[in-house]
Design a protein around this motif. Structure first.
Motif, mmCIF file in Angstrom:
data_model
loop_
_atom_site.group_PDB
_atom_site.id
_atom_site.type_symbol
_atom_site.label_atom_id
_atom_site.label_comp_id
_atom_site.label_asym_id
_atom_site.label_seq_id
_atom_site.Cartn_x
_atom_site.Cartn_y
_atom_site.Cartn_z
ATOM 1 N N GLN A 51 -54.656 -4.016 59.411
ATOM 2 C CA GLN A 51 -54.407 -5.459 59.281
ATOM 3 C C GLN A 51 -55.719 -6.226 59.256
ATOM 4 O O GLN A 51 -55.888 -7.150 58.467
ATOM 5 N N ASN A 52 -56.667 -5.850 60.110
ATOM 6 C CA ASN A 52 -57.965 -6.521 60.136
ATOM 7 C C ASN A 52 -58.719 -6.292 58.835
ATOM 8 O O ASN A 52 -59.353 -7.205 58.301
ATOM 9 N N ASP A 53 -58.670 -5.072 58.324
ATOM 10 C CA ASP A 53 -59.377 -4.774 57.086
ATOM 11 C C ASP A 53 -58.806 -5.562 55.917
ATOM 12 O O ASP A 53 -59.542 -6.002 55.032
ATOM 13 N N LEU A 54 -57.503 -5.752 55.900
ATOM 14 C CA LEU A 54 -56.904 -6.513 54.826
ATOM 15 C C LEU A 54 -57.273 -7.990 54.896
ATOM 16 O O LEU A 54 -57.350 -8.671 53.859
ATOM 17 N N GLN A 55 -57.517 -8.504 56.078
ATOM 18 C CA GLN A 55 -57.828 -9.921 56.254
ATOM 19 C C GLN A 55 -59.320 -10.224 56.240
ATOM 20 O O GLN A 55 -59.720 -11.383 56.240
ATOM 21 N N PRO A 69 -63.147 -10.874 55.071
ATOM 22 C CA PRO A 69 -63.680 -11.529 53.858
ATOM 23 C C PRO A 69 -64.208 -10.503 52.845
ATOM 24 O O PRO A 69 -64.164 -10.746 51.650
ATOM 25 N N ALA A 70 -64.704 -9.356 53.268
ATOM 26 C CA ALA A 70 -65.255 -8.386 52.335
ATOM 27 C C ALA A 70 -64.167 -7.725 51.493
ATOM 28 O O ALA A 70 -64.368 -7.431 50.333
ATOM 29 N N ASN A 71 -62.985 -7.498 52.074
ATOM 30 C CA ASN A 71 -61.951 -6.756 51.360
ATOM 31 C C ASN A 71 -60.761 -7.612 50.925
ATOM 32 O O ASN A 71 -60.177 -7.362 49.883
ATOM 33 N N GLY A 72 -60.387 -8.569 51.739
ATOM 34 C CA GLY A 72 -59.117 -9.254 51.469
ATOM 35 C C GLY A 72 -59.276 -10.703 51.099
ATOM 36 O O GLY A 72 -59.564 -11.049 49.968
ATOM 37 N N ASP A 73 -59.147 -11.590 52.066
ATOM 38 C CA ASP A 73 -59.149 -13.044 51.848
ATOM 39 C C ASP A 73 -60.554 -13.586 51.706
ATOM 40 O O ASP A 73 -61.008 -14.385 52.509
ATOM 41 N N ALA A 74 -61.285 -13.230 50.685
ATOM 42 C CA ALA A 74 -62.652 -13.751 50.504
ATOM 43 C C ALA A 74 -62.549 -15.187 50.025
ATOM 44 O O ALA A 74 -61.735 -15.555 49.198
ATOM 45 N N GLN A 75 -63.413 -16.032 50.588
ATOM 46 C CA GLN A 75 -63.405 -17.446 50.179
ATOM 47 C C GLN A 75 -64.709 -17.884 49.634
ATOM 48 O O GLN A 75 -65.752 -17.594 49.896
#
Length: 75
Positions: A63-67, A69-75
């Motif tokens: 769950q942390n990896d998906l969230q 910035p490097a892997n998931g929710d990058a802004q």
């Protein structure tokens, strides 16, 4: 006579002899001219119900990896 009769009865008698009513008690003619509110359509109280069942927790690291910035929710 009991003095309590005068304390309760005298204001009632004097109040009943009032010649005019306050303006917020008297119905105005404009109230009768305004249209009434529209009828509300029926809506079932169960219409928005979604069945939810308890589930086992997912691995927190994934769950942390998906969230992140490097892997998931990058802004």
């Amino acid at each position: 006579m009991k003095p309590s009769i005068f304390v309760v009865g005298l204001p009632l008698v004097i109040g009943g002899c009032a010649s005019t009513l306050p303006p917020n008690v008297v119905a105005s003619s404009t109230a009768a001219e305004q249209p009434s509110a529209r009828a509300v359509a029926y809506q079932s109280p169960m219409s928005g119900y979604v069945a939810r069942q308890p589930v086992d927790p997912k691995p927190w690291r994934r769950q942390n990896d998906l969230q992140s910035p490097a892997n998931g929710d990058a802004q």
